[in-house]
Design a protein around this motif. Structure first.
Motif, PDB file in Angstrom:
ATOM      1  N   PRO A   1       7.868  10.502 -38.650  1.00 31.89           N
ATOM      2  CA  PRO A   1       9.092  11.290 -38.086  1.00 31.89           C
ATOM      3  C   PRO A   1       8.579  12.285 -36.881  1.00 31.89           C
ATOM      4  O   PRO A   1       9.486  12.793 -36.214  1.00 31.89           O
ATOM      5  CB  PRO A   1       9.041  12.206 -39.398  1.00 31.89           C
ATOM      6  CG  PRO A   1       8.067  12.047 -40.153  1.00 31.89           C
ATOM      7  CD  PRO A   1       7.791  10.565 -39.952  1.00 31.89           C
ATOM      8  N   GLU A   2       7.081  12.370 -36.885  1.00 28.98           N
ATOM      9  CA  GLU A   2       6.692  13.274 -35.591  1.00 28.98           C
ATOM     10  C   GLU A   2       7.275  12.593 -34.317  1.00 28.98           C
ATOM     11  O   GLU A   2       7.212  13.188 -33.114  1.00 28.98           O
ATOM     12  CB  GLU A   2       5.432  13.608 -35.721  1.00 28.98           C
ATOM     13  CG  GLU A   2       4.273  12.428 -35.660  1.00 28.98           C
ATOM     14  CD  GLU A   2       4.154  11.753 -36.867  1.00 28.98           C
ATOM     15  OE1 GLU A   2       3.421  10.791 -36.879  1.00 28.98           O
ATOM     16  OE2 GLU A   2       4.830  12.033 -37.985  1.00 28.98           O
ATOM     17  N   TRP A   7      10.360  11.217 -33.805  1.00 32.52           N
ATOM     18  CA  TRP A   7      11.771  11.053 -33.998  1.00 32.52           C
ATOM     19  C   TRP A   7      12.356  11.835 -32.625  1.00 32.52           C
ATOM     20  O   TRP A   7      11.927  12.929 -32.310  1.00 32.52           O
ATOM     21  CB  TRP A   7      12.323  11.165 -35.017  1.00 32.52           C
ATOM     22  CG  TRP A   7      12.069  10.500 -36.245  1.00 32.52           C
ATOM     23  CD1 TRP A   7      11.418   9.301 -36.276  1.00 32.52           C
ATOM     24  CD2 TRP A   7      12.327  10.694 -37.490  1.00 32.52           C
ATOM     25  NE1 TRP A   7      11.216   8.608 -37.391  1.00 32.52           N
ATOM     26  CE2 TRP A   7      11.822   9.538 -38.090  1.00 32.52           C
ATOM     27  CE3 TRP A   7      12.759  11.680 -38.352  1.00 32.52           C
ATOM     28  CZ2 TRP A   7      11.945   9.280 -39.768  1.00 32.52           C
ATOM     29  CZ3 TRP A   7      13.010  11.577 -39.699  1.00 32.52           C
ATOM     30  CH2 TRP A   7      12.498  10.283 -40.292  1.00 32.52           C
ATOM     31  N   THR A   8      13.513  11.372 -32.375  1.00 32.83           N
ATOM     32  CA  THR A   8      14.339  12.201 -31.142  1.00 32.83           C
ATOM     33  C   THR A   8      15.233  12.930 -31.818  1.00 32.83           C
ATOM     34  O   THR A   8      16.000  12.526 -32.806  1.00 32.83           O
ATOM     35  CB  THR A   8      14.873  11.135 -30.162  1.00 32.83           C
ATOM     36  OG1 THR A   8      13.727  10.463 -29.558  1.00 32.83           O
ATOM     37  CG2 THR A   8      15.880  11.896 -29.009  1.00 32.83           C
ATOM     38  N   ILE A   9      15.664  14.215 -31.256  1.00 34.32           N
ATOM     39  CA  ILE A   9      16.921  15.104 -31.608  1.00 34.32           C
ATOM     40  C   ILE A   9      17.897  14.570 -30.887  1.00 34.32           C
ATOM     41  O   ILE A   9      17.804  14.235 -29.499  1.00 34.32           O
ATOM     42  CB  ILE A   9      16.531  16.446 -31.431  1.00 34.32           C
ATOM     43  CG1 ILE A   9      15.302  16.907 -32.273  1.00 34.32           C
ATOM     44  CG2 ILE A   9      17.956  17.208 -32.092  1.00 34.32           C
ATOM     45  CD1 ILE A   9      15.295  16.608 -33.830  1.00 34.32           C
ATOM     46  N   MET A  65      21.570  16.253 -39.524  1.00 34.64           N
ATOM     47  CA  MET A  65      20.373  17.434 -40.039  1.00 34.64           C
ATOM     48  C   MET A  65      21.031  18.804 -39.809  1.00 34.64           C
ATOM     49  O   MET A  65      20.605  19.642 -40.512  1.00 34.64           O
ATOM     50  CB  MET A  65      18.996  16.931 -39.710  1.00 34.64           C
ATOM     51  CG  MET A  65      18.828  17.243 -38.216  1.00 34.64           C
ATOM     52  SD  MET A  65      18.715  18.383 -37.350  1.00 34.64           S
ATOM     53  CE  MET A  65      17.776  17.923 -35.972  1.00 34.64           C
ATOM     54  N   TRP A  67      18.757  13.172 -36.245  1.00 33.11           N
ATOM     55  CA  TRP A  67      17.605  12.561 -35.990  1.00 33.11           C
ATOM     56  C   TRP A  67      17.709  11.188 -35.809  1.00 33.11           C
ATOM     57  O   TRP A  67      18.319  10.472 -36.503  1.00 33.11           O
ATOM     58  CB  TRP A  67      16.582  12.729 -37.160  1.00 33.11           C
ATOM     59  CG  TRP A  67      15.688  13.765 -37.488  1.00 33.11           C
ATOM     60  CD1 TRP A  67      14.929  14.503 -36.318  1.00 33.11           C
ATOM     61  CD2 TRP A  67      15.650  14.944 -38.377  1.00 33.11           C
ATOM     62  NE1 TRP A  67      14.529  15.734 -36.998  1.00 33.11           N
ATOM     63  CE2 TRP A  67      14.922  15.943 -38.324  1.00 33.11           C
ATOM     64  CE3 TRP A  67      16.459  14.917 -39.756  1.00 33.11           C
ATOM     65  CZ2 TRP A  67      14.666  16.899 -39.063  1.00 33.11           C
ATOM     66  CZ3 TRP A  67      16.269  15.948 -40.208  1.00 33.11           C
ATOM     67  CH2 TRP A  67      15.533  16.930 -40.248  1.00 33.11           C
ATOM     68  N   GLY A 127      10.371  17.250 -31.529  1.00 35.65           N
ATOM     69  CA  GLY A 127      10.578  17.396 -32.856  1.00 35.65           C
ATOM     70  C   GLY A 127      11.428  18.465 -33.071  1.00 35.65           C
ATOM     71  O   GLY A 127      11.967  19.239 -32.052  1.00 35.65           O
ATOM     72  N   LEU A 128      12.031  18.745 -34.303  1.00 31.54           N
ATOM     73  CA  LEU A 128      12.771  19.712 -34.581  1.00 31.54           C
ATOM     74  C   LEU A 128      12.421  21.203 -34.295  1.00 31.54           C
ATOM     75  O   LEU A 128      13.378  21.973 -33.685  1.00 31.54           O
ATOM     76  CB  LEU A 128      13.374  19.620 -36.240  1.00 31.54           C
ATOM     77  CG  LEU A 128      14.181  20.600 -36.464  1.00 31.54           C
ATOM     78  CD1 LEU A 128      15.689  20.599 -35.740  1.00 31.54           C
ATOM     79  CD2 LEU A 128      14.670  20.197 -38.005  1.00 31.54           C
ATOM     80  N   THR A 172      15.900   8.268 -36.190  1.00 34.97           N
ATOM     81  CA  THR A 172      14.593   7.916 -37.094  1.00 34.97           C
ATOM     82  C   THR A 172      13.879   6.576 -36.429  1.00 34.97           C
ATOM     83  O   THR A 172      13.746   5.663 -37.556  1.00 34.97           O
ATOM     84  CB  THR A 172      15.252   7.825 -38.221  1.00 34.97           C
ATOM     85  OG1 THR A 172      16.141   6.671 -38.586  1.00 34.97           O
ATOM     86  CG2 THR A 172      15.608   9.166 -38.861  1.00 34.97           C
TER      87      THR A 172
END
Length: 130
Positions: free
Chosen positions: A20-21, A23-25, A1, A12, A41-42, A14
């Motif tokens: 999505p809230e 998800w790990t970066i 991303m 992400w 989150g992002l 997923t």
């Protein structure tokens, strides 16, 4: 991303799917095997990293010395037919700059210093072999 100008890629993870809230970066070291994960989150990740509250050990020490900036993505134009790729001299592989020049001339959005996306390399190879 995302990708830094040094070539670290951001992803992400997923899981759980459809949430999505949660998800790990994840960040992948430029030209290396190391990974870094951020459990948020992002927006949290970007705020923490760009404010200096979070340090990503994979990023170079100079990561924030030029200040933060963003380059928005725009839809890529439809690439021109790939039948005019430059041919490297016999016995020599193409230079990354030659591929970047060819890609830009054919409507591809290619980074100046980071890894050349696989789709562009494949298009260049297809054009070079035909």
């Amino acid at each position: 991303m995302g990708v830094t100008d040094n070539g670290e890629y951001l992803f992400w993870l997923t899981d759980p799917a459809g949430v999505p809230e949660e998800w790990t970066i994840a960040a992948n070291e430029a030209r290396g095997p190391r990974w870094y994960a951020y459990g948020g989150g992002l927006a949290d990740f970007l705020t923490a990293v760009l404010s200096g509250r979070e340090t990503v050990p994979l990023f170079p020490d100079s990561f924030l010395t030029q200040g933060a900036f963003f380059t928005p993505t725009t839809p890529a134009p439809t690439p021109a037919p790939v039948d005019t790729a430059p041919q490297p001299p016999a016995g020599r592989t193409a230079d990354a700059n030659d591929i970047r020049t060819w890609a830009r001339a054919h409507g591809y959005d290619v980074p100046g210093r980071a890894r050349i996306p696989v789709a562009i390399l494949e298009a260049w190879e297809k054009a070079s072999s035909g």
